[in-house]
Design a protein around this motif. Structure first.
Motif, short mmCIF file in Angstrom:
data_model
loop_
_atom_site.label_atom_id
_atom_site.label_comp_id
_atom_site.label_asym_id
_atom_site.label_seq_id
_atom_site.Cartn_x
_atom_site.Cartn_y
_atom_site.Cartn_z
N LEU A 48 0.81 -1.22 0.00
CA LEU A 48 0.00 0.00 0.00
C LEU A 48 0.84 1.27 0.00
N ASP A 49 2.17 1.14 -0.02
CA ASP A 49 3.03 2.33 -0.02
C ASP A 49 2.74 3.18 -1.25
N PRO A 50 2.71 4.51 -1.09
CA PRO A 50 2.48 5.38 -2.24
C PRO A 50 3.69 5.39 -3.17
N PRO A 51 3.53 5.88 -4.39
CA PRO A 51 4.67 5.95 -5.32
C PRO A 51 5.67 7.01 -4.89
N LEU A 52 6.93 6.79 -5.23
CA LEU A 52 7.99 7.75 -4.93
C LEU A 52 8.03 8.81 -6.02
N PRO A 53 8.01 10.09 -5.68
CA PRO A 53 7.98 11.13 -6.71
C PRO A 53 9.34 11.29 -7.39
N ALA A 54 9.31 11.87 -8.58
CA ALA A 54 10.56 12.13 -9.30
C ALA A 54 11.36 13.24 -8.65
N ARG A 55 10.65 14.18 -7.99
CA ARG A 55 11.31 15.29 -7.32
C ARG A 55 10.73 15.46 -5.92
N PRO A 56 11.53 15.96 -4.99
CA PRO A 56 11.02 16.15 -3.63
C PRO A 56 10.10 17.37 -3.53
N GLY A 57 9.24 17.37 -2.52
CA GLY A 57 8.41 18.52 -2.26
C GLY A 57 9.24 19.70 -1.79
N ARG A 58 8.90 20.88 -2.25
CA ARG A 58 9.64 22.09 -1.93
C ARG A 58 8.68 23.26 -1.75
N PRO A 59 9.01 24.21 -0.89
CA PRO A 59 8.23 25.44 -0.81
C PRO A 59 8.46 26.31 -2.05
N ALA A 60 7.70 27.40 -2.15
CA ALA A 60 7.80 28.27 -3.33
C ALA A 60 9.17 28.92 -3.44
N LYS A 61 9.79 29.22 -2.31
CA LYS A 61 11.12 29.81 -2.28
C LYS A 61 12.08 28.83 -1.61
N PRO A 62 13.36 28.80 -1.98
CA PRO A 62 14.06 29.76 -2.83
C PRO A 62 13.88 29.49 -4.32
N ASP A 63 14.17 30.52 -5.11
CA ASP A 63 14.27 30.35 -6.55
C ASP A 63 15.49 29.48 -6.85
N LEU A 64 15.33 28.54 -7.76
CA LEU A 64 16.44 27.66 -8.14
C LEU A 64 17.08 28.17 -9.42
N VAL A 65 18.40 28.31 -9.40
CA VAL A 65 19.15 28.84 -10.54
C VAL A 65 20.30 27.89 -10.85
N ALA A 66 20.93 28.10 -11.99
CA ALA A 66 22.10 27.31 -12.36
C ALA A 66 23.25 27.62 -11.40
N PRO A 67 24.09 26.62 -11.09
CA PRO A 67 25.19 26.86 -10.13
C PRO A 67 26.06 28.05 -10.50
N ASN A 68 26.29 28.29 -11.80
CA ASN A 68 27.17 29.39 -12.19
C ASN A 68 26.50 30.76 -12.05
N LYS A 69 25.23 30.79 -11.69
CA LYS A 69 24.52 32.05 -11.46
C LYS A 69 24.55 32.47 -9.99
N MET A 70 25.12 31.62 -9.14
CA MET A 70 25.19 31.94 -7.72
C MET A 70 26.27 32.98 -7.45
N LYS A 71 25.92 34.02 -6.71
CA LYS A 71 26.88 35.07 -6.40
C LYS A 71 27.80 34.63 -5.28
N LYS A 72 29.06 35.04 -5.37
CA LYS A 72 30.02 34.77 -4.30
C LYS A 72 30.13 36.01 -3.42
N ARG A 73 30.07 35.82 -2.11
CA ARG A 73 30.15 36.93 -1.17
C ARG A 73 31.23 36.67 -0.13
N SER A 74 31.81 37.72 0.37
CA SER A 74 32.88 37.60 1.37
C SER A 74 32.30 37.25 2.73
N LEU A 75 32.97 36.32 3.43
CA LEU A 75 32.54 35.96 4.78
C LEU A 75 32.84 37.07 5.78
#
Length: 275
Positions: A48-75
């Protein structure tokens, strides 16, 4: 908690955690499924187990972008430390879903029950990490979802969805092992900058991640032994087939070796060889 979630089997609980988009409930599901499984209150799976989804559940945020679009910031700035913590929070969220996914996706595999013990402990600890990092973000006046994040981690899950050995090679033995390489320097920098509260969070993550890589290495070696394959050679073949890009030096050889991941596995996959 049990009545609220109505967890009928280990696989059902893991699938419910992956599906859940509310992050508080996702973490609670991971922890409750671990508690019930550890207490031997669940069967492994049910028709009776439900099917496994192709993608996990996520909230509306954050926006997902390509890794090379991520800004680098100083610690050296609060905004930079928030950006780092947000990135780590996103990694830990994916780690929860990856641990639950390996349990649910491969629940029909002929492996000992202790395989699932190990991965549910990983899911429990990754949920702990997510909550710790999110709490620290909130202390700094931010929250998960405030900044963009990238989707590369789940791509690794998708590419290895049909092979347990490939999943073990790519997720714990590449992605989690990378955490052993980079976490100590980030933690030390935070400590040098006087952000002791964040550094303490990284202390916990680093110590737990050693165990997570060890779980991956243990079961990867187990499967290779059963198939009479050399584990280092099998690892290299699977990585070349399922992981884009070489492995990046420098490597934390001591921590990796303590977890069962010796240099014979990964050195030849690095563009810098023995760097």
């Amino acid at each position: 908690m049990t009545d609220e979630f109505s967890i009928e089997s280990l696989r059902a609980g893991a699938i419910a955690g992956v599906v859940e988009a509310d992050l508080d409930r996702k973490m609670a599901l991971a922890r409750e499924t671990h508690r019930l499984w550890h207490g031997r209150a669940l069967s492994l799976r049910s028709p009776l187990d439900p099917p496994l989804p192709a993608r996990p559940g996520r909230p509306a945020k954050p926006d997902l972008v390509a890794p090379n679009k991520m800004k680098k910031r100083s610690l050296h700035t609060v905004h930079g430390r928030i950006a780092l913590l947000h990135a780590i929070c996103h990694i830990e969220l994916n780690a929860v879903d990856l641990a639950l996914d390996i349990v649910a996706r491969f629940a029909d595999q002929p492996v000992p029950r202790s395989f699932f013990d190990g991965w549910m402990l990983v899911a429990f600890e990754e949920a702990k990490h997510f909550l710790m990092v999110r709490d620290r973000l909130r202390q700094l006046g931010a929250d998960y979802g405030d900044l963009p994040a990238h989707d590369g981690l789940w791509e690794a899950a998708h590419s290895t969805r049909n092979s347990l050995t490939a999943r073990l090679a790519v997720v714990p033995l590449i992605l989690e092992a990378r955490g052993l390489d980079v976490t100590p320097s980030m933690r030390d920098t935070l400590r040098e900058l006087g952000d002791e509260d964040s550094a303490k969070v990284f202390d916990v993550i680093y110590e737990d991640e050693k165990g997570h890589v060890a779980v991956g290495a243990k079961w990867f070696r187990f499967l290779c032994a059963r198939e009479k394959k050399d584990p280092a050679a099998a690892f290299q073949s699977l990585v070349r087939e399922n992981f884009r890009g070489g492995l990046k030096a420098p490597f934390n050889d001591l921590a990796r070796a303590a977890a069962g991941l010796t240099p014979s596995f990964y050195r030849t996959l690095s563009p810098l060889g023995n760097a």
